[in-house]
Every structure is written in structure tokens, then in C-alpha cells.
Design a protein around this motif. Structure first.
Motif, short mmCIF file in Angstrom:
data_model
loop_
_atom_site.label_atom_id
_atom_site.label_comp_id
_atom_site.label_asym_id
_atom_site.label_seq_id
_atom_site.Cartn_x
_atom_site.Cartn_y
_atom_site.Cartn_z
N LEU A 1 -7.23 21.61 -3.51
CA LEU A 1 -8.09 22.67 -3.00
C LEU A 1 -8.04 23.87 -3.94
CD1 LEU A 1 -7.29 22.35 0.79
CD2 LEU A 1 -9.12 21.30 -0.54
N ILE B 1 -2.39 0.80 1.88
CA ILE B 1 -1.27 1.54 2.43
C ILE B 1 -1.79 2.74 3.22
CG2 ILE B 1 0.64 3.06 1.79
CD1 ILE B 1 1.18 1.12 -0.58
N ALA B 2 -2.77 3.40 2.64
CA ALA B 2 -3.30 4.61 3.25
C ALA B 2 -4.11 4.33 4.50
CB ALA B 2 -4.15 5.40 2.24
N GLN B 3 -4.43 3.07 4.72
CA GLN B 3 -5.07 2.70 6.00
C GLN B 3 -4.01 2.35 7.04
OE1 GLN B 3 -8.19 -0.28 5.54
NE2 GLN B 3 -8.63 0.54 3.50
N GLY B 4 -2.77 2.54 6.69
CA GLY B 4 -1.71 2.24 7.65
C GLY B 4 -1.38 0.77 7.74
N VAL C 1 4.68 7.87 3.15
CA VAL C 1 3.76 8.86 3.74
C VAL C 1 3.26 9.82 2.66
CG1 VAL C 1 3.58 10.79 5.33
CG2 VAL C 1 4.70 8.68 6.06
N LEU C 2 4.16 10.25 1.79
CA LEU C 2 3.74 11.15 0.73
C LEU C 2 2.70 10.51 -0.18
CD1 LEU C 2 7.15 12.83 -0.16
CD2 LEU C 2 5.19 13.90 0.95
N VAL D 1 0.56 8.32 0.77
CA VAL D 1 -0.68 8.36 1.55
C VAL D 1 -1.33 9.72 1.45
CG1 VAL D 1 -1.61 8.29 3.89
CG2 VAL D 1 0.01 6.53 3.13
N LEU D 2 -0.53 10.75 1.57
CA LEU D 2 -1.07 12.11 1.48
C LEU D 2 -1.71 12.34 0.12
CD1 LEU D 2 1.74 14.18 3.24
CD2 LEU D 2 -0.43 13.39 4.20
N LEU E 1 -5.04 10.66 0.08
CA LEU E 1 -6.07 11.26 0.92
C LEU E 1 -6.60 12.56 0.35
CD1 LEU E 1 -4.66 10.63 4.49
CD2 LEU E 1 -6.52 9.44 3.34
N TRP F 1 -10.29 12.98 -0.90
CA TRP F 1 -11.27 12.99 0.18
C TRP F 1 -11.34 14.37 0.81
CZ3 TRP F 1 -11.60 13.88 5.38
CH2 TRP F 1 -12.74 13.37 6.00
N SER F 2 -10.18 14.96 1.03
CA SER F 2 -10.15 16.29 1.60
C SER F 2 -10.87 17.27 0.69
CB SER F 2 -8.71 16.74 1.78
OG SER F 2 -8.01 15.78 2.51
N GLU G 1 -13.20 16.63 -1.38
CA GLU G 1 -14.63 16.38 -1.38
C GLU G 1 -15.28 16.99 -0.14
OE1 GLU G 1 -16.33 15.49 -3.78
OE2 GLU G 1 -18.15 15.69 -2.60
N ALA G 2 -14.61 16.81 1.00
CA ALA G 2 -15.16 17.43 2.19
C ALA G 2 -15.27 18.93 1.99
CB ALA G 2 -14.24 17.14 3.38
#
Lengths: 228, 228
Positions: A93, A161-164, A204-205, A207-208, A211, A214-215, A217-218
DNA sequence: CTGGTGTTCAGGGCTGGCCCTGATGACGGC
DNA sequence: GCCGTCATCAGGGCCAGCCCTGAACACCAG
């Protein structure tokens, strides 16, 4: 040299008053103190200060409003330096804040500002067209995209992985053995510089990390286009 | 009854042509077929169709552009029904699509449309001011916020989990024993309906659940305000 | 040919995290 | 008083996931 002018925006009144005190004693003229982004926009449009200081998370949502406002002010008031204060490093960001230029912008981590003088120096630099970034921030900015260090296969597995998905689900879906998936996971973690630490849950890290684009881009869609 | 008009937007030309064929044979008049959101906006402004069909992920970024465009069209052209096609259920983002009204809107999961007739029926309903939601979508919409089922302490712990903290880090930070944190984690997973499944990595899924409101908020900032 | 990268897989070991059961105490509502 | 919820904690057990080392093969660049 004339006094520099500043508008402060932080919904924590105590912190905001403290900053006003610090900057006031350092010779800045406090033109306004606001608690939310909309009020800040109006005040900045009115006062056209040399510097606007934002907490990154402002009401009503305490998520992105500070950063949105800061980025907008950068576009609409190019002569106003923007200094953002944040609890955490939001690297991607942050990149959007400096995408057009790194002049007249600063990003400091609240917990790492080591003293009043450091903060005042930073404020003065930003107000006069320079920049001020926490060293951690500089390091993150100069580093490349961690995801770009992954091979295609690794990227594919990280997306699962990021889809759980569990490792077993991944090996079944990609028709690999459990051992292969584990090898890839291990490589992914190392590629992303996620080394074993007792305090971290590294999966988890990862995954973050995945992600974040995407954040971003939003968030990009929330901003006006940069001036060319 | 007059023919209903439709504008189709999907960057996958083959799929788009197929949809055009289906709807054309069902009596719709295809006014335009577009590959990206900007072109879609222009075409819809020109043709003012009864229905606009969007793939949720459009160029240039293939992330949110379809949904952004759909939501905007809902605001700027209230007489145009909007039907969104998606690979996955993005519940919270979906909520933003229906926040002002569920008239003239549809959200179907591509893989769950069971036949051509179902799709045509849905298109017709949306084009004439009704709505069409995949049953999964309906269920998600009528369910409350899973995070709201957590106690304050559980919410606090989940936020730390979502920062990629290990259980040990969490117990040290909150001055609890390992056992207490484990109990909370277990409760969090069950509260979020994340029951043991061999294919799932439930901790990651809990993190994804936690992060969704933030994603939605970022997205909310991308949208024009709803008309009151 | 050598070296590097990517992909796949194996053996063997360890443990953080999860599971289940049980308990205690505080608090509030009926 | 009883019940439910929340918070805290324990004992004991199990295993998915991670770690490390090693290997083989394909491909590409120098």
C-alpha cells in the motif's frame, strides 16, 4: 525562513494534541487538527499547508481512509507534503503512496520514531519537498516483489495454500506426492524469506504475502489516476 | 412482449460468444460484446440495455474490475439489470453489489449453472427487474457475519492469528498459557464452522475469514456512494 | 562440459498445533 | 438456585507439517 504550516489528522485526540505541541514548539504553525479524513480534505483545501500529517487508519472504518486521503492530497495539492504515520509496515500500500514521486512524502512507523527531534526533522523535510521514510520502509521499497522470486510451480502451490488447502489436498489436486509438496512449501517459505521463528506461523505469513497484491489492486481502484 | 436487450462483457471471447448465442436464441437482442470494463461502461451508456452481464474478473488486472463496473452500472443505470458471473463465491464483495437493492441484480457461479435454460431464466428475471442468485449465494447472504459469533477475546486472538503469530507468541503477548490459547483457537475454528476436513488447512481458512471485512472495506472505497 | 535452476521424490526425525476431556470461577438472566 | 456464557487452565494423545539431507533428471546458458 518562514514558518511552515501543517494540518494534522488523527482520531486519537491525545496523540494529535501531542504532535501539535511538538511541531508547534519546533516552529510549525498548526493550521488545523482533524479527526477524520473528510474533514482533513476540507481543511487542506482551505489552508493549503506545507505539510499534512495523517494517521493511516482513520474513521469511520479505521482501515484505509488515512492512506486514501493522503494519496489524494498528493495528487490534488502537489505543494503539500504528506507524512503518514502507521503502526505497521504496509509495504504494497505504501508503494501506491509514492508511485508518482517520492518528493514531499514520508512514511514513519509510530513505534520506531526514536525521538521528538527525529520526528520534527522528518516533518520539516517533507514539508519542504523532501522525503522521510523509516529505514524498514526504505528497505521494503527497494526490495523487489517477493512473489516474483517464486517459480511457476511454487506460485501455483502458494495459490492453493492461500485458499486454505492442506498439503494433502494440494498433492492430490496436482498429482504429486506428499514429499514433493512439502519440498515446494519449504522452498516457498525460504524464497519469501520466511525463516523459522518461534513467534511466527510461517504458512499464514506466506498466505498474507500472497494476498497482498490483491489488496493493493483493490486499493488502486480507490485512487485517482496518477498525473503523467 | 418486446425483445430484451443485453450487453455482454467477458474477456474470454469464446465464452462471451457462447453466451451471446444462448441469449440470442432465447430472444435477447445482443447490443454489444465487450472485453473490458471501460468499453462496457461506454456501451451500456450508449445502448441502455435491459441487462448487462459481467464476468467478475476483467482486464487489465483480472481482479475486481467486473464487480466495480457492475456496481457502478447499478447506480448509474437503474433500469439495467446486472448479472455477474463468477468462479467463486465472494460473499462480502457480493454484499456490496446488493447493498442498495436486490432488484435487477444477479450473481451466478459459473460452475454451478446447471443448464442453459437456468441461465436464460436468470437473465430474463434480472433483465425485467427481478433477481437471480445461486443458492449458495443466497445462503451466504442470509447468514450473519461469522466473525460476529466470536467473543471479544476470541476476536482478539484471531486478529493475532491473522498477523501470522504462532500460538506461543500469542500466549506470551496476552500473558496466557499455551493451553488457554489452544482452547480459544479451537473455539474460534468451531465458531467459524471450520470443522476438521482432510482437505482444509483450517487456521489459514480462519485467517481468510478474518481478512474478508478488510477486503470489502477497501472495495467499498472504490465505489460511488449509494443513492438514498 | 560445468553450473545453476526447476521439478520430483525419498528417508527419517521432530514438534507446534490440534484434539478431547475435564475443571474452576465470574457473571448475568430467568 | 440453575443454566449458559466466557475465560482460564490442565492432562494426555496424535499427527500434519516442517526440517534436513540426499538423489535423479531436464533444461538452459556460458
Amino acid at each position: 525562513m518562514r514558518d511552515l504550516t501543517v494540518v494534522l489528522t488523527d482520531d486519537a485526540a491525545l496523540f494529535r494534541e501531542a504532535l501539535a505541541g511538538v511541531l508547534g514548539r519546533a516552529g510549525f504553525r498548526i493550521r488545523a487538527q482533524l479527526g477524520d479524513a473528510a474533514a482533513a480534505r476540507a481543511a487542506i483545501a482551505e489552508h493549503r499547508p506545507d505539510l499534512a500529517v495523517f494517521d493511516i487508519r482513520l474513521p469511520p472504518t479505521h482501515t484505509l481512509e488515512g492512506l486514501v486521503a493522503a494519496a489524494e492530497i498528493r495528487e490534488s495539492h502537489p505543494d503539500t507534503g504528506v507524512l503518514v504515520l502507521s503502526q505497521h509496515l504496509e509495504t504494497r500500500l505504501l508503494r501506491m503512496l509514492v508511485r508518482s514521486s517520492s518528493r514531499g512524502v514520508g512514511y514513519l512507523l509510530k513505534e520506531r520514531v526514536t525521538g521528538i527531534q527525529d520526528f520534527v526533522d522528518a516533518a520539516r523535510r517533507v514539508a519542504t519537498g523532501g522525503c522521510a521514510f523509516d529505514p524498514e520502509v526504505v528497505r521494503a521499497l527497494t526490495r523487489g516483489d517477493p512473489l516474483g522470486r517464486l517459480s511457476e510451480r511454487e506460485h501455483e502451490i502458494l495459490s492453493l495454500i492461500a485458499q486454505g488447502r492442506s498439503n494433502m489436498a494440494i498433492c492430490e489436486q496436482l498429482r504429486l506426492t506428499k514429499k514433493t509438496v512439502e519440498s515446494h512449501v519449504r522452498s516457498i517459505l525460504l524464497r519469501l524469506d520466511l525463516h523459522p521463528q518461534p513467534d511466527d506461523h510461517r504458512r499464514v505469513l506466506a498466505v498474507l504475502e500472497y494476498l497482498r497484491p490483491w489488496s493493493e489492486e483493490a486499493y488502486r481502484l480507490a485512487l485517482p489516476p496518477p498525473r503523467t
